[in-house]
Scaffold this motif. Structure first.
Motif, PDB file in Angstrom:
ATOM      1  N   TRP A  59      57.897 -16.403  98.378  1.00  0.00           N
ATOM      2  CA  TRP A  59      57.258 -17.010  97.202  1.00  0.00           C
ATOM      3  C   TRP A  59      56.537 -18.299  97.604  1.00  0.00           C
ATOM      4  O   TRP A  59      55.377 -18.511  97.249  1.00  0.00           O
ATOM      5  N   LEU A  60      57.238 -19.124  98.365  1.00  0.00           N
ATOM      6  CA  LEU A  60      56.659 -20.411  98.765  1.00  0.00           C
ATOM      7  C   LEU A  60      55.419 -20.219  99.648  1.00  0.00           C
ATOM      8  O   LEU A  60      54.407 -20.907  99.470  1.00  0.00           O
ATOM      9  N   ALA A  61      55.490 -19.266 100.567  1.00  0.00           N
ATOM     10  CA  ALA A  61      54.345 -19.013 101.457  1.00  0.00           C
ATOM     11  C   ALA A  61      53.143 -18.520 100.655  1.00  0.00           C
ATOM     12  O   ALA A  61      51.996 -18.869 100.954  1.00  0.00           O
ATOM     13  N   GLU A  62      53.408 -17.725  99.611  1.00  0.00           N
ATOM     14  CA  GLU A  62      52.312 -17.251  98.758  1.00  0.00           C
ATOM     15  C   GLU A  62      51.694 -18.410  97.981  1.00  0.00           C
ATOM     16  O   GLU A  62      50.477 -18.499  97.825  1.00  0.00           O
ATOM     17  N   SER A  98      51.805 -15.249 112.969  1.00  0.00           N
ATOM     18  CA  SER A  98      51.473 -16.655 113.229  1.00  0.00           C
ATOM     19  C   SER A  98      52.664 -17.575 113.015  1.00  0.00           C
ATOM     20  O   SER A  98      52.812 -18.596 113.683  1.00  0.00           O
ATOM     21  N   LEU A  99      53.499 -17.226 112.037  1.00  0.00           N
ATOM     22  CA  LEU A  99      54.597 -18.112 111.650  1.00  0.00           C
ATOM     23  C   LEU A  99      55.698 -17.278 111.006  1.00  0.00           C
ATOM     24  O   LEU A  99      55.404 -16.391 110.219  1.00  0.00           O
ATOM     25  N   VAL A 100      56.956 -17.562 111.341  1.00  0.00           N
ATOM     26  CA  VAL A 100      58.074 -16.872 110.683  1.00  0.00           C
ATOM     27  C   VAL A 100      58.850 -17.911 109.883  1.00  0.00           C
ATOM     28  O   VAL A 100      59.472 -18.809 110.445  1.00  0.00           O
ATOM     29  N   ALA A 101      58.801 -17.799 108.563  1.00  0.00           N
ATOM     30  CA  ALA A 101      59.538 -18.716 107.696  1.00  0.00           C
ATOM     31  C   ALA A 101      60.908 -18.113 107.417  1.00  0.00           C
ATOM     32  O   ALA A 101      61.009 -16.980 106.947  1.00  0.00           O
ATOM     33  N   TYR A 102      61.981 -18.854 107.737  1.00  0.00           N
ATOM     34  CA  TYR A 102      63.337 -18.339 107.549  1.00  0.00           C
ATOM     35  C   TYR A 102      64.292 -19.505 107.368  1.00  0.00           C
ATOM     36  O   TYR A 102      63.897 -20.671 107.493  1.00  0.00           O
ATOM     37  N   VAL A 103      65.529 -19.204 107.033  1.00  0.00           N
ATOM     38  CA  VAL A 103      66.573 -20.223 106.999  1.00  0.00           C
ATOM     39  C   VAL A 103      67.659 -19.751 107.956  1.00  0.00           C
ATOM     40  O   VAL A 103      68.323 -18.748 107.694  1.00  0.00           O
ATOM     41  N   ALA A 173      58.125 -27.131 100.880  1.00  0.00           N
ATOM     42  CA  ALA A 173      56.746 -26.809 100.473  1.00  0.00           C
ATOM     43  C   ALA A 173      55.750 -27.729 101.170  1.00  0.00           C
ATOM     44  O   ALA A 173      54.751 -27.278 101.739  1.00  0.00           O
ATOM     45  N   THR A 174      56.050 -29.023 101.138  1.00  0.00           N
ATOM     46  CA  THR A 174      55.152 -29.998 101.761  1.00  0.00           C
ATOM     47  C   THR A 174      55.029 -29.749 103.256  1.00  0.00           C
ATOM     48  O   THR A 174      53.925 -29.762 103.816  1.00  0.00           O
ATOM     49  N   ARG A 175      56.158 -29.487 103.890  1.00  0.00           N
ATOM     50  CA  ARG A 175      56.143 -29.268 105.346  1.00  0.00           C
ATOM     51  C   ARG A 175      55.428 -27.972 105.719  1.00  0.00           C
ATOM     52  O   ARG A 175      54.762 -27.902 106.752  1.00  0.00           O
ATOM     53  N   LEU A 176      55.548 -26.966 104.869  1.00  0.00           N
ATOM     54  CA  LEU A 176      54.836 -25.706 105.127  1.00  0.00           C
ATOM     55  C   LEU A 176      53.326 -25.934 105.027  1.00  0.00           C
ATOM     56  O   LEU A 176      52.550 -25.400 105.827  1.00  0.00           O
ATOM     57  N   GLY A 177      52.928 -26.751 104.059  1.00  0.00           N
ATOM     58  CA  GLY A 177      51.503 -27.090 103.933  1.00  0.00           C
ATOM     59  C   GLY A 177      50.987 -27.799 105.178  1.00  0.00           C
ATOM     60  O   GLY A 177      49.912 -27.471 105.700  1.00  0.00           O
ATOM     61  N   PRO A 185      43.020 -25.517 110.903  1.00  0.00           N
ATOM     62  CA  PRO A 185      42.383 -26.761 110.449  1.00  0.00           C
ATOM     63  C   PRO A 185      41.178 -26.536 109.540  1.00  0.00           C
ATOM     64  O   PRO A 185      40.915 -27.360 108.653  1.00  0.00           O
ATOM     65  N   ALA A 186      40.486 -25.426 109.718  1.00  0.00           N
ATOM     66  CA  ALA A 186      39.294 -25.186 108.898  1.00  0.00           C
ATOM     67  C   ALA A 186      39.643 -25.099 107.412  1.00  0.00           C
ATOM     68  O   ALA A 186      38.819 -25.406 106.559  1.00  0.00           O
ATOM     69  N   ARG A 187      40.873 -24.693 107.128  1.00  0.00           N
ATOM     70  CA  ARG A 187      41.271 -24.544 105.722  1.00  0.00           C
ATOM     71  C   ARG A 187      42.374 -25.532 105.337  1.00  0.00           C
ATOM     72  O   ARG A 187      43.105 -25.322 104.358  1.00  0.00           O
ATOM     73  N   ALA A 188      42.491 -26.600 106.103  1.00  0.00           N
ATOM     74  CA  ALA A 188      43.598 -27.557 105.931  1.00  0.00           C
ATOM     75  C   ALA A 188      43.673 -28.118 104.509  1.00  0.00           C
ATOM     76  O   ALA A 188      44.751 -28.249 103.930  1.00  0.00           O
ATOM     77  N   ALA A 189      42.512 -28.454 103.944  1.00  0.00           N
ATOM     78  CA  ALA A 189      42.516 -29.090 102.619  1.00  0.00           C
ATOM     79  C   ALA A 189      43.157 -28.176 101.581  1.00  0.00           C
ATOM     80  O   ALA A 189      43.917 -28.633 100.730  1.00  0.00           O
ATOM     81  N   GLY A 190      42.858 -26.885 101.658  1.00  0.00           N
ATOM     82  CA  GLY A 190      43.433 -25.919 100.716  1.00  0.00           C
ATOM     83  C   GLY A 190      44.938 -25.832 100.840  1.00  0.00           C
ATOM     84  O   GLY A 190      45.653 -25.808  99.835  1.00  0.00           O
ATOM     85  N   TYR A 191      45.434 -25.796 102.086  1.00  0.00           N
ATOM     86  CA  TYR A 191      46.888 -25.720 102.278  1.00  0.00           C
ATOM     87  C   TYR A 191      47.569 -26.961 101.699  1.00  0.00           C
ATOM     88  O   TYR A 191      48.599 -26.866 101.035  1.00  0.00           O
ATOM     89  N   ARG A 192      46.980 -28.132 101.969  1.00  0.00           N
ATOM     90  CA  ARG A 192      47.596 -29.374 101.492  1.00  0.00           C
ATOM     91  C   ARG A 192      47.584 -29.434  99.964  1.00  0.00           C
ATOM     92  O   ARG A 192      48.565 -29.858  99.338  1.00  0.00           O
ATOM     93  N   GLU A 193      46.479 -29.006  99.384  1.00  0.00           N
ATOM     94  CA  GLU A 193      46.343 -29.047  97.932  1.00  0.00           C
ATOM     95  C   GLU A 193      47.366 -28.117  97.265  1.00  0.00           C
ATOM     96  O   GLU A 193      48.056 -28.518  96.315  1.00  0.00           O
ATOM     97  N   ARG A 194      47.469 -26.898  97.783  1.00  0.00           N
ATOM     98  CA  ARG A 194      48.421 -25.947  97.185  1.00  0.00           C
ATOM     99  C   ARG A 194      49.869 -26.362  97.452  1.00  0.00           C
ATOM    100  O   ARG A 194      50.738 -26.144  96.608  1.00  0.00           O
ATOM    101  N   ALA A 195      50.122 -26.963  98.611  1.00  0.00           N
ATOM    102  CA  ALA A 195      51.477 -27.444  98.895  1.00  0.00           C
ATOM    103  C   ALA A 195      51.862 -28.553  97.916  1.00  0.00           C
ATOM    104  O   ALA A 195      52.999 -28.604  97.428  1.00  0.00           O
TER     105      ALA A 195
END
Ligand code: ZN
Length: 325
Positions: A59-62, A98-103, A173-177, A185-195
């Protein structure tokens, strides 16, 4: 299968380098054209691919990835995630994601597969927040049932169910962003905004829970499996877990102990879970004259709605059970 401590230490060291390693890995995975197109590698037409080991992280990654990433979920809806087994195709997928999100500590199969196939691309949420110590009944003198933590697959000393505290989850959430912004980096602003938006949603949810649970007649929650430690800690409730392991039958001694606590604390509701048989909780409820209600540890995708609505449903259930105004 081998997992000696030196390997663990190396893995931890690798974890510190994931920021740069992720960049290298995603670049290496891309087609030759990825660079000129300004994208990173992975599947999905140059978009980074995030593999999420369990529903809350999916959910968070989406939320944070939006349309800029492809999110692959490893856990099937309706399956107890602690029991997750990975298919050969899923394991192969970890080699190029690219990335595996887990606990770490929730799904032993994932912990092992990340260590072996994606150690440089793991995003372990447990390393990002202050964790709470795991409950260990087995060491409190209920030894005959064996070491429940091991059966549960929690090979870690902390409680891994950290997504049940929205304030901690906002940090994730913030750290994932930040992680995705560094990787793409080309889409960095979008990730930060959504995070930032996801973190704000989670912070708002945290406020609702804090307010809703501030003034309750009772503060003890008797739960089937001990998944609600973070929620209890955050909102000053007292969790009395029947069992650490969602699959294990609690010992008669443990059941008697919980029944005693439930009577003493005048508990009116015994909580059961979405994915675990309610049998034990029902027997206990009958014995102490309580009713049962479902509290969702959100270890799997809710039947309807999402993480936020499932947490709000939990709040409604708790307010009723604990007589909160
Ligand atoms: Zn659990």
């Amino acid at each position: 299968m081998m997992s000696d401590s030196s390997r663990r230490i190396r893995m931890r060291a690798a974890g510190l380098l994931t920021g740069t390693a992720l960049l290298a890995a995603t670049a290496a995975c891309g087609s030759g054209a990825a660079e000129s197109a300004g994208g990173t590698g992975g599947a999905g037409g140059g978009r980074p691919e995030v593999t999420a080991a369990l529903y809350p992280l999916q959910w968070l990654a989406e939320q944070v990835g939006g349309g800029d990433v492809t999110v692959i979920g490893l856990a099937e809806p309706g399956v107890e995630p602690h029991d997750l087994e990975l298919t050969p195709a899923q394991v192969a997928g970890l080699e190029k994601t690219s990335l595996v999100a887990y606990v770490k500590g929730v799904q032993p199969a994932v912990d092992e597969a990340v260590e072996q196939h994606a150690a440089d691309r793991g995003f372990d949420a447990a390393t990002l927040v202050k964790t709470l110590a795991a409950e260990e009944h087995a060491e409190e003198g209920h030894g005959e049932e064996g070491h429940a933590e091991e059966e549960h697959g929690h090979e870690v000393s902390y409680d891994p169910h950290l997504w049940l505290d929205p304030s901690r989850f906002a940090t994730v959430a913030t750290r994932l962003g930040e992680k995705l912004a560094a990787a793409d980096p080309a889409r960095a602003a979008g990730y930060r905004e959504r995070a930032a938006k996801a973190a704000a949603d989670l912070t708002a949810l945290d406020g609702e829970l804090a307010q809703g649970l501030a003034d309750c007649a009772s503060r003890s929650i008797v739960t089937g499996h001990e998944a609600f430690g973070y929620l209890a800690d955050r909102y000053k409730l007292k969790q009395v877990g029947i069992s650490v392991d969602p699959d294990a039958e609690p010992s008669p001694a443990r059941l008697a102990e919980v029944a005693e606590v439930a009577k003493r604390e005048k508990v009116t509701t015994i909580f059961t879970e979405t994915l675990v048989s309610p049998k034990v909780a029902e027997v206990l409820a009958q014995e102490v004259g309580a009713t049962t209600a479902v509290l969702d540890p959100i270890e799997s995708r809710p039947a309807d709605g999402d993480y936020l609505s499932a947490m709000r449903q939990n709040l409604t259930t708790l307010k009723k059970a604990l007589s909160c105004p």
